[in-house]
Design a protein around this motif. Sequence first.
Motif, PDB file in Angstrom:
ATOM      1  N   VAL A   1       0.985  -1.342   0.043  1.00 21.80           N
ATOM      2  CA  VAL A   1      -0.084  -0.016  -0.019  1.00 21.80           C
ATOM      3  C   VAL A   1       0.900   1.135  -0.140  1.00 21.80           C
ATOM      4  N   PHE A   2       1.874   1.240   0.934  1.00 23.58           N
ATOM      5  CA  PHE A   2       2.641   2.472   0.896  1.00 23.58           C
ATOM      6  C   PHE A   2       3.659   2.414  -0.395  1.00 23.58           C
ATOM      7  N   GLU A   3       4.017   1.405  -0.799  1.00 21.99           N
ATOM      8  CA  GLU A   3       4.676   1.629  -2.190  1.00 21.99           C
ATOM      9  C   GLU A   3       3.873   2.376  -3.332  1.00 21.99           C
ATOM     10  N   ALA A   4       2.426   1.902  -3.186  1.00 20.49           N
ATOM     11  CA  ALA A   4       1.717   2.471  -4.137  1.00 20.49           C
ATOM     12  C   ALA A   4       1.236   3.738  -4.175  1.00 20.49           C
ATOM     13  N   VAL A   5       1.095   4.304  -2.970  1.00 17.51           N
ATOM     14  CA  VAL A   5       0.820   5.699  -2.580  1.00 17.51           C
ATOM     15  C   VAL A   5       2.005   6.587  -3.162  1.00 17.51           C
TER      16      VAL A   5
END
Length: 573
Positions: A342-346
């Motif tokens: 999730v953090f990589e995608a944000v």
Amino acid sequence: MSTSLSADGVPRLASVDRTGRGLDALSLTHARAVLALLALCLLLFLPGQISLQPMDRDEPRFAQASKQMLESGDLVDIRFQGEARHKKPVGIYWAQAAAVAAGEALGVPDARRQIALYRIPSLIGATASVLLAYWAALAFLPRRLALLAAALYGAGLMLAAEAHLAKTDALLAACATASLGALARVWLAYRASGTVGRAVFPAFWLGMALGILVKGPMVPLFVVLPALILSVVARSGRWLLALKPWAGLALTLLLVAPWFAAIAWKSGGAFYAEAVGHDMLGKVGGAAERHWAPPGAYTLAFFATFWPGAAFAAMSLPLAWRARREPAFAFLIAAVLPAWLVFEAVPTKLPHYVLPLMPWLAILTALALSRGALDPRLRGARATALLVPAIPVGLTLGLCLAGWRLDSHTLPWTALPLLAAACAVAALAWMAFAGGRPERALVLGIVASCLLGPAVLGVAQRALPALKVSPRLAALRDRMSCPNPQVASLGYREPSLVFLTGTDLALPPDGAAARQFLEAGGCRLLFVEARDRDDFNAAWPVARGAPAPLAEVEGFNLNTGRRVFVTAYAVAP
């Protein structure tokens, strides 16, 4: 060579070196292990708490808002100067205001301008997260390895940095570790048909409630993702009933609802529009405040932010995947992987966002150690472990280069012995790993961190005055002959200057407004940055130019990444 069992049942070689004997002694009882971790935290987190300047921009924004909470007596609304600060809930501001109020009660001089007092909640949060990591690790590991896992997490560079910053992230890490640790115990007890202890309920729900008050939805995010995935794995969510969800939700609402209702009433809903609509969704939909980075940035940064454990954590990943059907590894994967993706995608990326995931990577590393997965004979293992000495060597060279370029060809001489020792111990850690002693390598990596952290945050930063622009400007205010001067700044607008000089710091928009400020009478001090000096000089009549400068301050703004040159002008009655 024969094997034996340690006091807590861990298989190990009969000829144990001093590292092993030391771990055995420190983990003989829970009390010893906790005291050892407390000593480690004090050694890593205390140096530099007082001497490190307010770090722009987030830290002084939090501290200044907490200061204004004390000045106004308003414990609901959050403000930075005259503007509402509707980005984060109130938890960190209450904690900081309480720490400063305690400092005032104990007689700390000028307590409201002492940044170290505002950092106390972060210091406590970082320490608590290490102790909670030990508690969580005990669900996976025997005492000796749980101590090693918690120490490895505590030695991480990112946690040490957050312990020195008056922000939300160290407290958030403690709250997330408490809730996830409780969830881990419930999951492992369910898969082993066991029972959970009485500490699980308060740890989970208090971590949840305090986490919501500190940083809104982040702890629920860290908890809900693994809970959903593990429920799919178990084909049932009934295991979550051990958390007593109805009673826990009632307790959480009881703790968080009063402030959220009060701020909704006081701000007319503006808090939710800003916190959710602008701050949170803005970070999801775009790069907030120029903090964009491509997917994969956290993975690359991890090798520095989780030093010295990152290289060994990377070696543990193949084992985690092979053993993913085992309950312990299933939980660790569910706790880390979904949130990490999730953090990589944000689009908005800041290194500390993944800090609450690091305790679980430390536990995974200790599990891999117990399974023999940290093996230097594996392809690329020795090369990966070179990161252990590479980080302190790189930091040492970077600090020397910064001192040479920013502070008139000087070096941080006082820090060099500690920095050199950290590099040497880190090199010994690599040699220990290459020689087939991974446990000794982990311990030496932790020792290297105990040298590197205090060297950088406690000593080296003192030798770099170019980085302390706002403290040097505030010192000019304190040295003025007239009491309580009114202060303004044209061009240089860092929040640290507001925190150090006072809430009423004026920020004139142009040279004409700056001239009017100086001519308004009374005791006044004006700072003018070099890029605005021509505009300021042009605002004065030809026959009567600007007053003579009081002083000039040159330095480097870490936030903008450029040099600054500020001229001070003073008017006294």
